[in-house]
Design a protein around this motif. Structure first.
Motif, PDB file in Angstrom:
ATOM      1  N   SER A 325       1.152  -1.218   0.095  1.00 16.49           N
ATOM      2  CA  SER A 325      -0.298  -0.007  -0.127  1.00 16.49           C
ATOM      3  C   SER A 325       0.711   0.929  -0.290  1.00 16.49           C
ATOM      4  CB  SER A 325      -0.779   0.094   1.255  1.00 16.49           C
ATOM      5  OG  SER A 325       0.171  -0.558   2.493  1.00 16.49           O
ATOM      6  N   CYS A 328       2.215   2.029  -3.465  1.00 18.22           N
ATOM      7  CA  CYS A 328       2.226   2.692  -4.363  1.00 18.22           C
ATOM      8  C   CYS A 328       1.728   3.779  -4.214  1.00 18.22           C
ATOM      9  CB  CYS A 328       0.355   2.334  -4.011  1.00 18.22           C
ATOM     10  SG  CYS A 328       0.096   0.795  -4.609  1.00 18.22           S
ATOM     11  N   CYS A 329       1.836   4.467  -3.156  1.00 15.32           N
ATOM     12  CA  CYS A 329       1.329   6.330  -2.881  1.00 15.32           C
ATOM     13  C   CYS A 329       3.222   6.688  -2.963  1.00 15.32           C
ATOM     14  CB  CYS A 329       1.725   6.230  -0.705  1.00 15.32           C
ATOM     15  SG  CYS A 329       0.157   6.262  -0.456  1.00 15.32           S
ATOM     16  N   TYR A 332       3.080   6.816  -7.288  1.00 16.99           N
ATOM     17  CA  TYR A 332       2.249   7.659  -7.375  1.00 16.99           C
ATOM     18  C   TYR A 332       3.413   9.254  -7.473  1.00 16.99           C
ATOM     19  CZ  TYR A 332      -1.145  11.542  -7.666  1.00 16.99           C
ATOM     20  OH  TYR A 332      -1.844  12.063  -7.891  1.00 16.99           O
ATOM     21  N   CYS A 333       4.507   9.538  -6.546  1.00 17.55           N
ATOM     22  CA  CYS A 333       5.404  10.672  -6.504  1.00 17.55           C
ATOM     23  C   CYS A 333       6.374  11.099  -7.995  1.00 17.55           C
ATOM     24  CB  CYS A 333       6.488  10.908  -5.429  1.00 17.55           C
ATOM     25  SG  CYS A 333       5.033  10.917  -3.862  1.00 17.55           S
ATOM     26  N   LEU A 347       0.218  16.758  -0.910  1.00 18.47           N
ATOM     27  CA  LEU A 347      -0.187  15.646  -1.028  1.00 18.47           C
ATOM     28  C   LEU A 347      -1.290  14.620  -0.949  1.00 18.47           C
ATOM     29  CD1 LEU A 347       1.925  13.654  -2.927  1.00 18.47           C
ATOM     30  CD2 LEU A 347       3.921  13.280  -1.218  1.00 18.47           C
ATOM     31  N   ILE A 348      -1.225  15.094   0.272  1.00 18.91           N
ATOM     32  CA  ILE A 348      -2.161  13.524   0.924  1.00 18.91           C
ATOM     33  C   ILE A 348      -4.082  13.853  -0.129  1.00 18.91           C
ATOM     34  CG2 ILE A 348      -4.067  13.492   2.955  1.00 18.91           C
ATOM     35  CD1 ILE A 348      -1.351  13.637   4.512  1.00 18.91           C
ATOM     36  N   TRP A 351      -3.546  12.064  -3.551  1.00 17.92           N
ATOM     37  CA  TRP A 351      -3.420  10.237  -2.777  1.00 17.92           C
ATOM     38  C   TRP A 351      -5.075   9.754  -2.682  1.00 17.92           C
ATOM     39  CZ3 TRP A 351       0.742  10.267   1.508  1.00 17.92           C
ATOM     40  CH2 TRP A 351       2.095  10.604   0.532  1.00 17.92           C
ATOM     41  N   GLU A 354      -6.657  10.397  -5.870  1.00 19.52           N
ATOM     42  CA  GLU A 354      -6.375   8.851  -7.081  1.00 19.52           C
ATOM     43  C   GLU A 354      -5.972   9.530  -8.505  1.00 19.52           C
ATOM     44  OE1 GLU A 354      -8.785   5.581  -4.749  1.00 19.52           O
ATOM     45  OE2 GLU A 354      -9.525   5.993  -6.631  1.00 19.52           O
ATOM     46  N   GLY A 355      -4.875  10.178  -8.070  1.00 12.40           N
ATOM     47  CA  GLY A 355      -3.958  10.070  -9.189  1.00 12.40           C
ATOM     48  C   GLY A 355      -4.536  11.362 -10.741  1.00 12.40           C
TER      49      GLY A 355
END
Length: 617
Positions: A325, A328-329, A332-333, A347-348, A351, A354-355
């Protein structure tokens, strides 16, 4: 035999986790590929899925786990009940009695020198560090660690030196909540409930500004994450506080110098990155054999070239040990460019969204009617029908394209927007009714608004001036607004709503590059205005009574603390109607025609900056 079975068991578990990670990564990739293919190719895409590429590995892992499960009797494994918030499956614990701090000192011989040295250490100051020193007494079982700690704990000099003393028996099994409650009780405090936050707050309160001495006896579990959590409240005591722990030695001490030599070589590989050093340190602190440290030193990750990877190899090692999990986060960066400065809250939100951070958002984007946060720092084209996202809470940027000034109407129903928003390209709005439709007046949750009209150099005519004036007048914000910036405005007058009765909560205002406005609005009537900056407004020649307002009841600029004038090339005169009672900082820069004249009475002034003033001197 048992050690080999345990090693095989853990190896199989690691293999399971790695396989699950690969499956979790592979599935969405295949899904995206399938969706991107034309419908005519679906039959060909279906055939390979009949052969599962992971099938043989799954069968092998299941076979190994079935075999290892049959070996539980060799390991004497059993299911244990829940303790605190944890469930454990572990080997049978030996019956061990808890210890107390009482000791018969007359039966102890040969420890006087060690005792005196330890007491000297405990009575010393910590210097300037806020960290409470932790002194470890390490040795095999039966070596006398606990007895020696008791001897020190009960010494009269220790009793007199520390305000608070506590002895806590830890043992092989503990949870953070249970241990925190035990420590609280040892300090004669109540320890009710299971809320760790409340328990640690109470412990911190007890220790604040107190010189304390704590002994944690018989520690077996070296879980770094747990111990960091346990020790959080302990850095609030006064200087001189100390903690002693007694623990069992994992490996022979003679191997440590070898590990130190290997560790220094690994440290050189970290490239001086504190995060890399900390991450690798947390990994190595759980490993005590020379072979394990050499595996880290000789790993292929050190030899990856910059061309092959875009992150430090140590951080890559840490990444591979993350749960799926969190991977994935972290991954994403990678959509952000190198050097991008992250803000935690933003950033939160990304997330959570969901992009949706894409260069060109899909045409059916507006169907995400429950979307609340949208970050568009590099998008110059606003998605079509964004106005349908009525639940949107965060939209930092909104661009009005040339020839599409009507796009501004998309803001009409976005009345849940919070925080700040930059509206760019307002000079492209032709019809003022589009600005009225944008309905800024009903966006009561917005606190910060930036309105930029145009950053292009174009020939001015009367129609552009009139259009800018009408549009800005129609963009009246809600009275709850706290910070406002107006820039590149081509109108010849400021809006009527830029006064105290319409913006009673405004605390910060910047007027930038409003080049043909000749008079400032009555900003002195804004009751809570604390910061005012006016720059590149070359149409201003005189700042007079209009600046203060004509309300005889309200003291002009009664809250203003910072006032800055910059690049006012045609400003010649400043007429003072009232003083500025709370002004702390005054800055005047590059106003070449301004004659020497400043407010005579500034009782709160702390900082005065004046430069590039040709006529001033």
């Amino acid at each position: 035999m048992a050690d080999k079975v345990v090693e095989a068991f853990l190896g199989s578990l690691f293999g399971v986790r790695q396989l699950l990670d690969e499956i979790a990564t592979d599935a969405p990739v295949k899904k995206l590929k399938a969706e991107s293919q034309p419908s005519t190719s679906n039959i060909f895409n279906f055939i390979p899925t009949l052969a599962n590429p992971f099938e043989s590995r799954i069968k092998d892992l299941l076979k190994n786990l079935d075999y290892l499960a049959e070996q539980k009797d060799v390991l004497e494994l059993k299911n244990e009940t829940r303790v605190g918030k944890e469930i454990r499956v572990s080997s049978k614990p030996l019956e061990r009695l808890p210890t107390s701090y009482l000791v018969d000192a007359y039966g102890i011989f040969g420890r006087d020198n060690d005792k005196d040295e330890m007491i000297k250490t405990l009575l010393s100051n910590n210097g300037s560090s806020n960290q409470t020193p932790i002194i470890s007494i390490v040795g095999l079982g039966g070596m006398g660690k606990t007895t020696f700690a008791k001897l020190v704990y009960n010494h009269n000099m220790i009793k007199e030196h520390f305000e608070l003393k506590s002895w806590v028996y830890v043992s092989e099994y503990f949870d953070v909540v249970g241990l925190t409650k035990a420590i609280l009780k040892s300090f004669n405090s109540s320890a009710d409930g299971e809320d760790l936050n409340l328990l640690q707050h109470e412990l911190q309160h007890i220790l604040t500004r107190k010189k304390y001495f704590l002994v944690l006896d018989d520690i077996w579990n070296g879980n770094a994450e747990r111990w960091e959590q346990v020790l959080l409240p302990f850095n609030h005591g006064s200087s001189g506080s100390k903690i002693i722990v007694t623990t069992r030695e994992k490996e022979s001490v003679c191997e440590y110098p070898i590990l130190e030599s290997i560790g220094r070589k690994i440290l050189n590989m970290c490239g001086g990155l504190p995060l890399a050093i900390k991450s690798l340190g947390q990994h190595l602190r759980k490993k005590f054999s020379q072979d394990e440290w050499m595996k880290i030193l000789e790993t292929d990750m050190w030899r990856l070239s910059d061309r092959d990877h875009s992150i430090n190899s140590v951080l890559r090692l840490s990444y591979h040990n993350l749960p799926s999990s969190l991977k994935c986060c972290f991954a994403y960066c990678s959509i952000f460019p190198k050097g991008y400065r992250f803000k935690k809250d933003e950033l939160i939100k990304l997330w959570m969204a969901e992009g949706n951070q894409l260069a060109d958002l899909p045409s059916n984007f507006s169907k995400l009617i429950n979307l609340r946060h949208l970050e568009l720092p590099y998008v110059t084209k606003i998605p079509t029908h964004i106005g349908k996202l009525e639940n949107l809470r965060a939209l930092p940027y909104f661009f009005v394209e040339k020839q599409k000034g009507y796009d501004l109407k998309e803001l009409k129903k976005l009345n849940h927007l919070q925080g700040k928003i930059y509206i760019e390209g307002l000079g492209n709005v032709i019809d003022p009714t589009d600005a009225v439709t944008a309905n800024l007046k009903d966006k009561k949750y917005l606190e910060e608004l930036h309105m930029n009209f145009c950053d292009r150099i174009e020939e001015m005519d009367e129609s552009i001036v009139e259009s800018n004036v009408s549009v800005l007048e129609a963009l009246q914000p809600n009275r709850n607004l706290k910070r406002l910036t107006i820039s590149r405005y081509k109108g010849n007058s400021f809006p009527n709503w830029l006064r105290g009765c319409h913006l009673p909560n405004l605390v910060s205002l910047e007027l930038r590059s409003c080049e043909i406005c000749s008079l400032l609005p009555p900003l002195g009537q804004l009751p809570f205005l604390k910061e005012l900056r006016i720059s590149d407004c070359n149409g201003i020649k005189i700042i007079g009574k209009e600046f203060y307002g004509n309300n005889s009841i309200i003291v002009p600029f009664r809250s203003l603390e910072v006032l800055k004038f910059e690049q006012l090339e045609n400003w010649e005169e400043w007429l003072f109607i009232e003083e500025f009672p709370l002004l702390k900082e005054l800055e005047i820069r590059n106003c070449p025609k301004l004659k020497r004249a400043l407010p005579q009475h500034l009782p709160s002034l702390e900082k005065l900056k004046i430069w590039d003033m040709k006529a001033f001197w």
